[in-house]
Each structure stands twice: as C-alpha cells, then as structure tokens.
Design an enzyme around this catalytic site. Structure first.
Site, PDB file in Angstrom:
ATOM      1  CB  SER A 147       9.681  -1.158   8.796  1.00 39.43           C
ATOM      2  OG  SER A 147       9.342   0.006   9.440  1.00 39.43           O
ATOM      3  CG  HIS A 167      13.913   2.260   9.747  1.00 31.79           C
ATOM      4  ND1 HIS A 167      14.170   1.268  10.669  1.00 31.79           N
ATOM      5  CD2 HIS A 167      12.567   2.322   9.647  1.00 31.79           C
ATOM      6  CE1 HIS A 167      13.037   0.749  11.080  1.00 31.79           C
ATOM      7  NE2 HIS A 167      12.046   1.369  10.484  1.00 31.79           N
ATOM      8  CD  GLU A 195      17.581   0.197  12.383  1.00 34.00           C
ATOM      9  OE1 GLU A 195      17.836  -0.633  13.259  1.00 34.00           O
ATOM     10  OE2 GLU A 195      16.742  -0.012  11.474  1.00 34.00           O
ATOM     11  CG  ASN A 246      11.865  -3.652  13.233  1.00 36.44           C
ATOM     12  OD1 ASN A 246      11.440  -3.523  14.393  1.00 36.44           O
ATOM     13  ND2 ASN A 246      11.549  -2.808  12.268  1.00 36.44           N
TER      14      ASN A 246
HETATM   15  P1  NAI Z   1       0.632   5.826   7.417  1.00 34.56           P
HETATM   16  O1  NAI Z   1      -0.408   4.928   6.866  1.00 34.56           O
HETATM   17  O2  NAI Z   1       0.402   6.518   8.712  1.00 34.56           O
HETATM   18  O3  NAI Z   1       0.945   6.974   6.317  1.00 34.56           O
HETATM   19  C1  NAI Z   1       1.176   6.724   4.957  1.00 34.56           C
HETATM   20  C2  NAI Z   1       0.737   7.962   4.164  1.00 34.56           C
HETATM   21  O4  NAI Z   1       1.164   7.829   2.828  1.00 34.56           O
HETATM   22  C3  NAI Z   1      -0.774   8.173   4.128  1.00 34.56           C
HETATM   23  O5  NAI Z   1      -1.085   9.479   4.559  1.00 34.56           O
HETATM   24  C4  NAI Z   1      -1.132   7.979   2.649  1.00 34.56           C
HETATM   25  O6  NAI Z   1      -2.182   8.833   2.222  1.00 34.56           O
HETATM   26  C5  NAI Z   1       0.175   8.335   1.977  1.00 34.56           C
HETATM   27  N1  NAI Z   1       0.350   7.730   0.654  1.00 34.56           N
HETATM   28  C6  NAI Z   1       0.020   6.473   0.255  1.00 34.56           C
HETATM   29  N2  NAI Z   1       0.396   6.303  -1.028  1.00 34.56           N
HETATM   30  C7  NAI Z   1       0.959   7.461  -1.438  1.00 34.56           C
HETATM   31  C8  NAI Z   1       1.539   7.899  -2.652  1.00 34.56           C
HETATM   32  N3  NAI Z   1       1.601   7.090  -3.704  1.00 34.56           N
HETATM   33  N4  NAI Z   1       2.032   9.138  -2.716  1.00 34.56           N
HETATM   34  C9  NAI Z   1       1.972   9.963  -1.639  1.00 34.56           C
HETATM   35  N5  NAI Z   1       1.426   9.606  -0.459  1.00 34.56           N
HETATM   36  C10 NAI Z   1       0.927   8.378  -0.374  1.00 34.56           C
HETATM   37  O7  NAI Z   1       1.972   4.955   7.436  1.00 34.56           O
HETATM   38  P2  NAI Z   1       3.245   5.077   8.411  1.00 34.56           P
HETATM   39  O8  NAI Z   1       3.008   4.264   9.622  1.00 34.56           O
HETATM   40  O9  NAI Z   1       3.608   6.506   8.537  1.00 34.56           O
HETATM   41  O10 NAI Z   1       4.359   4.298   7.556  1.00 34.56           O
HETATM   42  C11 NAI Z   1       4.960   4.858   6.406  1.00 34.56           C
HETATM   43  C12 NAI Z   1       6.249   4.124   6.082  1.00 34.56           C
HETATM   44  O11 NAI Z   1       7.134   4.200   7.215  1.00 34.56           O
HETATM   45  C13 NAI Z   1       6.125   2.642   5.757  1.00 34.56           C
HETATM   46  O12 NAI Z   1       7.074   2.315   4.787  1.00 34.56           O
HETATM   47  C14 NAI Z   1       6.459   1.968   7.091  1.00 34.56           C
HETATM   48  O13 NAI Z   1       6.973   0.682   6.911  1.00 34.56           O
HETATM   49  C15 NAI Z   1       7.523   2.893   7.631  1.00 34.56           C
HETATM   50  N6  NAI Z   1       7.675   2.904   9.082  1.00 34.56           N
HETATM   51  C16 NAI Z   1       6.601   2.887   9.926  1.00 34.56           C
HETATM   52  C17 NAI Z   1       6.801   2.915  11.313  1.00 34.56           C
HETATM   53  C18 NAI Z   1       5.630   2.918  12.259  1.00 34.56           C
HETATM   54  O14 NAI Z   1       5.822   2.631  13.458  1.00 34.56           O
HETATM   55  N7  NAI Z   1       4.425   3.244  11.821  1.00 34.56           N
HETATM   56  C19 NAI Z   1       8.144   2.943  11.905  1.00 34.56           C
HETATM   57  C20 NAI Z   1       9.213   3.042  10.932  1.00 34.56           C
HETATM   58  C21 NAI Z   1       8.961   2.973   9.584  1.00 34.56           C
END
Ligand code: NAI
Length: 392
Positions: free
Chosen positions: A116, A137, A149, A187
């Site tokens: 993001s 994104h 995006e 954003n």
């Molecule tokens: P989340 O915390 O729900 O999930 C992240 C997952 O990645 C976890 O299950 C974790 O175990 C895993 N993980 C961490 N390090 C790892 C690695 N080295 N190898 C494999 N898996 C690994 O996070 P979320 O909210 O899904 O966000 C993920 C990405 O998406 C971030 O970059 C965030 O900025 C982006 N994003 C998030 C949004 C949101 O509303 N939550 C919206 C759009 C983008």
C-alpha cells in the site's frame, strides 16, 4: 495460468479467492502454518455463505477450492506465471523474499507486490530482472472491491504492464494504472476526507456527528469520515496519513492530526476496540450517536459549509493528481468510486459543481488561512481561465 500468492493473511487469502474464481491455478504460501489453516477455513466459510445467498452452487464452490493449493515453501511457487506478494509491510523483508523467489521462477514470471505504501522501484531493485516487477494493489476485502491499482515502476517493461492489466481485467476487476508515487491514487486522493474533517473538528466548527451527518446527507457518502476512521482503525488510518505526509516531504496538505494521534495512543482505535470517535457495542454498532436533524436554517448552512469544504479539498487533490500525471481522468474517478465507494467520481463532481466554484471556494479558504494546505491546483486555475471541464 499459474498464480503464486505469498502471504495468506487478509489480503493474500482474498486475492487467492479472486484468482481461483477466475479459473487460475493458485498456490498460496505463508511461513505461518496457522495463517494457512485460517485462510483455508475462512474460504470455506465465505463460499458457504455465497451458496446460502444463492450466488454460487456446490459445484462452483468445489471448483474454486480445488483451484487453490496451500503450500509451505516458496520454492513450490516455481511454476508460477504471476506471483503476487502480500506479506508484512516491511521493505527489507519484501526485498529478501523477492530476491529468493526470483531464483526459483522462470524468466518470464511477473513478480508483483500488493504493497500500500512502499515504492515499487525500491522493491524491484532487489531483483536481477527488475523489469518484471510491478505493483498490483487490491482493496480490502479483495473479492468485493472492484478496483485494482496497477503500478509500473520506472524499471517495469511495457510487456509486463500490459500483461498485468490484461490479467487483472480477466479477473473481472476495474484497473486503474497509477504512477509509482506515495499512496498511488486512492490513498493519496482520499486524504482530505479524513484530514479536512479532523481540521474542521479541531477548529471547533462542528462535532463528529454533525460532520459525519453533513457528508452523508449532502454528499451521499455511505459513511462519514469519523465513522470511516473508526471502521478502518485510528491506528491504521493515522499511520497511512503519517506515511503519506513523510513521503511527500512534509507537504502541509497531508499533515496528520493530533486528535487522531491521541485517540490512537489511548487505544481508542475505533470499532475493533469498542471505542473511537464513537462508542460501539459488541456487535460493532454505534451506541452514543445523537442524530442531528438539519432542519433549522443555521444547521443547514453549517452542514453545507462543512460538505463544501471537504468536497473541494478532495476535488483539489484529485485535480492535482491529474496535473502531476499520476493517472488518467477516467482512472482517477474510477479509483474513488470503485476502490472506496465514493458516490461520484471527484472530477465528474468538479464538472457538476463548476470549475469556477472550485477555484473560488479554494481561494476563499486560502485567503482565510494563508496556509499552503489550501493552495488551488494550477490545473483547476488553468481550466477555469480556459473555460474547460474534465469530461467532454
Ligand atoms: P496480514 O498481516 O493479514 O497478512 C500477512 C501474512 O504474511 C501473514 O499471514 C504472515 O504470516 C505472512 N508473512 C509474513 N512474512 C512472510 C514471509 N516472509 N513469507 C511468507 N509469508 C509471510 O497483512 P495484510 O493486511 O494482508 O497485508 C499484506 C500486504 O498487503 C501489506 O503489504 C499491506 O500493505 C498490503 N495491503 C493491505 C490492505 C489492508 O487493508 N489490509 C489493503 C491493500 C494492501
């Protein structure tokens, strides 16, 4: 098409569902077995709900589920044509994962990030072939939000951009192509919805409820800014604002608010903590909102002032994004209606209100405050002189 998804949290599991529904063969990878189990269980629940609602049948559910394999090694993604990473928002960890992934996949595999806030150019620099890297994104929840995006970095090849856009469109999403700049489109352009509402509150012009009520009744926004900040989480929303502010070299237009910072510090995060700008019951419903009837003349005038001020700041941000070639007119408007459910595109809204109205309102604010925050976009000023509109 073989799609590898890295990270099976909120976003990764949603993206996996989207790709599997579109018929791709998906491998979902996470370092944490619990996260993989949770993603699998949550997909089962979501698909059962879709069956109950009559949106899909059991056959479709089985098809979607059989398209996803849950894997516990990065190497298992070796046969991917496209990989999308959705792990923690940490540049060093992302770079490390990208560089390892590249050693397993074929030369023509596209390596994308769902980040993001990080720069795609910087993530791409971890690869031997940075031209294969791109930002893709999604918005939360990925299966429901129409917008994606797509962000080419300076290194990204035209082939990779075209292929990515084509793939995401085939997943029945609306694509908005954005420049690799902080906040991309949504954003960045949405910042004044929160920032200006907070500023109006901090100046003592109106309380939370009145501001929310004005934007909902006069603007047709589904949620007012304070409700929405409570919904997103004051910690999350504050961090995005602070990141964008810092990334824009402290442009006062994106300045974060002490009100939100204090709430976040106090643990008043919003719906998820039971208290934010509003109080919430255990089912997440607001329990202390007093409904403001905007019947008397002065109330109506106040509501109009609040709505006009937030709207014109949003329009200014959208116009400036166009001025700086962040995205096209169509993509900027689609981004806001399909990514954050705005009732209208901001540039179409500007046409409706009149470019002259926008320039006059912004100049009034600037003359009152003498703050750079209220500077009118040069594009609006130029269009006003030339009697132009954004559409037609
Ligand atoms: P989340 O915390 O729900 O999930 C992240 C997952 O990645 C976890 O299950 C974790 O175990 C895993 N993980 C961490 N390090 C790892 C690695 N080295 N190898 C494999 N898996 C690994 O996070 P979320 O909210 O899904 O966000 C993920 C990405 O998406 C971030 O970059 C965030 O900025 C982006 N994003 C998030 C949004 C949101 O509303 N939550 C919206 C759009 C983008």
């Amino acid at each position: 098409m073989n799609v590898g998804i890295i990270g099976s949290g909120t976003m990764g599991s949603g993206i996996a569902q989207v790709a599997a529904t579109a018929g791709c063969s998906v491998k979902l990878y996470d370092t944490n077995q619990e996260a993989l189990d949770k993603a699998k269980a949550s997909l089962e629940k979501i698909l059962n709900r879709l069956i109950e609602k009559g949106r899909i049948d059991t056959e479709e559910k089985n098809r979607i589920q059989s398209n996803i394999t849950y894997v516990d090694s990065l190497k298992a993604l070796a046969d991917s044509n496209l990989t999308i990473e959705a792990i923690v928002e940490n540049i060093d960890i992302k770079k490390k994962v990208f560089s390892e992934l590249e050693s397993y996949v074929a030369d023509d595999c596209i390596i994308a990030s769902n980040t993001s806030s990080l720069s795609i150019a910087s993530i791409a620099s971890s690869l031997q072939k940075p031209e294969r890297c791109i930002g893709i994104h999604f918005f939360n929840p990925a299966p429901l939000m129409k917008l994606v995006e797509v962000i080419p970095a300076v290194q990204t090849s035209k082939t990779v951009l075209d292929k990515s856009v084509e793939t995401i469109k085939s997943w029945k999403k609306t694509v908005a192509v954005a420049k690799d700049t902080p906040g991309f489109i949504v954003n960045r352009v949405a910042r004044p919805f929160y920032g200006e509402a907070l500023r109006i509150y901090e100046e003592g012009i109106a309380d939370f409820e009145t501001i929310d009520h004005s934007l909902k009744t006069l603007g047709g926004f589904r949620m007012g800014p304070f409700e929405l900040m409570d919904f997103i989480g004051n910690d999350v929303n504050y961090t995005v604002t602070e990141t964008v502010f810092t990334a824009f070299y402290f442009d006062p237009r994106y300045k974060p608010s002490f009100t939100q910072k204090r709430l976040s510090e106090a643990g008043y995060l919003g719906r998820k903590s039971g208290k934010g700008y509003y109080d919430y019951d255990s089912s997440g419903k607001i329990i202390n909102s007093c409904h403001h009837e905007l019947d008397s003349g002065s109330h109506e005038e106040l509501a109009q002032t609040i709505f006009d001020r937030v709207l014109v700041m949003l329009i200014n941000e959208a116009a400036d994004a166009l001025f700086l070639n962040i995205a096209s007119v169509e993509d900027i408007d689609n981004a806001m209606t399909k990514g954050v459910n705005y009732p209208k595109g901001l540039l179409a809204w500007a046409d409706e209100k009149g470019i002259d109205w926008c320039v006059t309102k912004l100049d009034e604010l600037y003359n009152e405050y003498h703050e750079d925050r209220y500077r009118c976009s040069p594009l609006l000023r130029k269009m006003n002189k030339e009697n132009k509109t954004f559409f037609n």
